[in-house]
Design an enzyme around this catalytic site. Structure first.
Site, short mmCIF file in Angstrom:
data_model
loop_
_atom_site.label_atom_id
_atom_site.label_comp_id
_atom_site.label_asym_id
_atom_site.label_seq_id
_atom_site.Cartn_x
_atom_site.Cartn_y
_atom_site.Cartn_z
CG ASP A 89 -12.61 -5.35 1.59
OD1 ASP A 89 -11.77 -5.77 0.78
OD2 ASP A 89 -12.46 -4.31 2.23
CB SER A 90 -15.79 -6.83 -3.17
OG SER A 90 -16.37 -5.57 -2.89
N GLY A 91 -13.31 -4.69 -2.42
CA GLY A 91 -12.69 -3.48 -2.95
C GLY A 91 -13.71 -2.39 -3.25
N GLY A 92 -14.98 -2.75 -3.23
CA GLY A 92 -16.03 -1.76 -3.53
C GLY A 92 -16.00 -0.57 -2.58
CG PHE A 93 -15.74 0.73 2.15
CD1 PHE A 93 -16.92 1.32 2.54
CD2 PHE A 93 -14.55 1.18 2.72
CE1 PHE A 93 -16.94 2.34 3.48
CE2 PHE A 93 -14.55 2.19 3.68
CZ PHE A 93 -15.75 2.77 4.05
CG ASP B 63 -20.73 -3.17 -1.94
OD1 ASP B 63 -19.48 -3.24 -2.12
OD2 ASP B 63 -21.22 -2.79 -0.88
CD GLN C 276 -24.11 -0.45 -0.08
OE1 GLN C 276 -24.42 0.61 0.49
NE2 GLN C 276 -22.98 -1.09 0.21
N GLY D 182 -23.08 0.09 3.63
CA GLY D 182 -23.66 1.43 3.49
C GLY D 182 -24.27 1.97 4.76
CG ASP E 25 -15.31 -5.16 9.17
OD1 ASP E 25 -16.50 -5.23 8.83
OD2 ASP E 25 -14.54 -4.27 8.74
CB CYS F 151 -7.46 -6.89 31.00
SG CYS F 151 -7.18 -7.35 29.27
CB CYS G 287 -4.82 -8.68 26.93
SG CYS G 287 -3.98 -7.15 27.36
CB CYS H 135 -3.74 -6.21 31.14
SG CYS H 135 -4.50 -4.82 30.26
CG HIS I 236 -5.99 -3.61 26.42
ND1 HIS I 236 -6.42 -4.35 27.51
CD2 HIS I 236 -6.88 -2.59 26.29
CE1 HIS I 236 -7.50 -3.79 28.02
NE2 HIS I 236 -7.80 -2.73 27.30
ZN ZN Z 1 -5.53 -5.91 28.51
#
Ligand code: ZN
Length: 376
Positions: free
Chosen positions: A90-94, A145, A187, A214, A264, A302, A304, A307, A333
């Site tokens: 990301d650009s750092g704007g957030f 942004d 935005q 945004g 994300d 699961c 993972c 689990c 998990h």
């Molecule tokens: Zn799991």
């Protein structure tokens, strides 16, 4: 060759492939967040194991600690962090605009603010954001942004849209790392007029991909989903569409349904830190006494690394004793859960069954019939 190819559609939803300098990403794609150059507590190899194909890095934090110049000297963020797959930064704007009490001045050239690390005044601009991301050597760089929180006055929203376009135009001209893609950000909050204007202006600049920024910044969930529903299809169809900052199961399914390809969120690792597991039937708070003698895994079926080997009773013990392994197992998990959910949605799009898949998953989350839409 185009960096993005849509391979299947189902209603507004799409499945596709995004090609980057460090490999292909199957979309829809959930991107784990590695704010400071690490997805908290996990080794890059473990990220691969749970199915991550692309991760995020954060320009703001890496610029201040350890410094993007340091990372450049050590070969870029891939070499520095040991993750050799695709990275989006990301650009750092957030960060600059969400830490509002650190803002000093915003003008057409850029923004002056105080660093959260030592309070020293700093200046960011589209050119600085481009330079940081060039130093980091990410596969996908984001435009700098202005992301205002929900509910700001109209004049402030208008100014955010104006500067976001102005800055996008400048960053487009800045030098990039070799092979680096650049995504523009629209935005305009959930406001139909501003959002449409921002999408139109940013799309016209012909970036490699486009993001909805945004949203998920304090407006109601329904408002957010409604805006995504009409805004996502306005973004160019032949380029990837990225919804910034969503990562709960329902949110993922609904933005995929609206035609979003990438998203994300820190939710899976943050939830892990609070001692909770994300499951198909909702969250489990492992601190709860009812798990003290529970021999079952966090989630039945699961696959993972948590689990397949450990019980709820053991994870609960680790969490209560603040053992590091508890945080790690829950992170593994939770990431696995969201990555599998996303992969399941992708497969459902390929079969033309996303609506059924989503309905079954949401019913399960709401405590409906115990079907198993993504472990079958
Ligand atoms: Zn799991």
């Amino acid at each position: 060759m185009s960096a993005f190819e849509v391979t299947a559609t189902d209603g507004a939803a799409r499945a596709g492939i995004l090609r980057t300098s460090h490999g292909d990403v199957e979309t829809p794609a959930f991107m784990p967040v590695g704010t400071k150059g690490t997805v908290k507590s996990l080794d890059p190899q473990e990220l691969r194991t749970v199915g991550a194909e692309i991760i995020l890095g954060n320009s703001y934090h890496l610029h201040f600690r350890p410094g993007d110049d340091v990372i450049a000297e050590l070969g870029g963020l891939h070499a520095f962090s040991g993750w050799d797959g695709p990275i989006l930064t990301d650009s750092g704007g957030f960060q600059v605009f969400s830490l509002r009490d650190t803002l000093i001045q915003v003008d057409d050239e850029g923004v002056t603010f105080r660093s959260v690390y030592d309070g020293a005044p700093e200046r960011f601009s589209p050119e600085v954001a481009a330079q940081i991301q060039r130093n980091l050597g990410s596969d996908i760089a984001m435009c700098f942004d202005i992301c205002p929180p929900a509910g700001v006055p109209t004049a402030e929203l208008a100014e955010a849209v104006r500067l976001t376009t102005l800055w996008a135009r400048r960053q487009r001209e800045a030098e990039r790392a070799p092979g680096q893609l650049l995504f523009g950000i629209a935005q305009g909050a959930a406001d139909p007029e501003f959002r449409r204007r921002s999408i139109e202006e940013v799309s016209a600049l012909d970036f490699d991909g486009h993001a909805l920024g945004g949203l998920a910044v304090g407006e109601s969930r329904e408002e957010m989903f409604e805006a995504t529903g009409w805004a996502a299809p306005l973004l160019p169809a032949q380029k990837p569409r990225y919804f910034m900052g969503i990562g709960d199961a329902e949110g993922i399914l609904r933005v995929i349904g609206a035609g979003i390809d990438m998203f994300d969120c820190v939710l899976p690792t943050r939830t892990a830190r609070t001692g909770s597991a994300l499951t198909a039937t909702g969250r489990l708070n492992l601190r709860n006494a009812r798990f003290a003698r529970d021999p079952r895994p966090l989630e039945e079926g699961c696959r993972c690394p948590a689990c397949t080997r450990f019980s709820r009773a053991y994870v609960r013990h680790l969490v209560n004793q603040e053992e590091l392994l508890g945080h790690r197992l829950l992170s593994l998990h939770n990431l696995h859960f969201l990555l599998e959910l996303t992969a399941g949605a992708r497969a459902a799009i390929g079969r033309g069954e996303l609506a059924d898949f989503t309905a079954a998953a949401l019913a399960r989350l709401a405590g409906g019939p115990q079907e198993d839409p993504w472990h079958s």
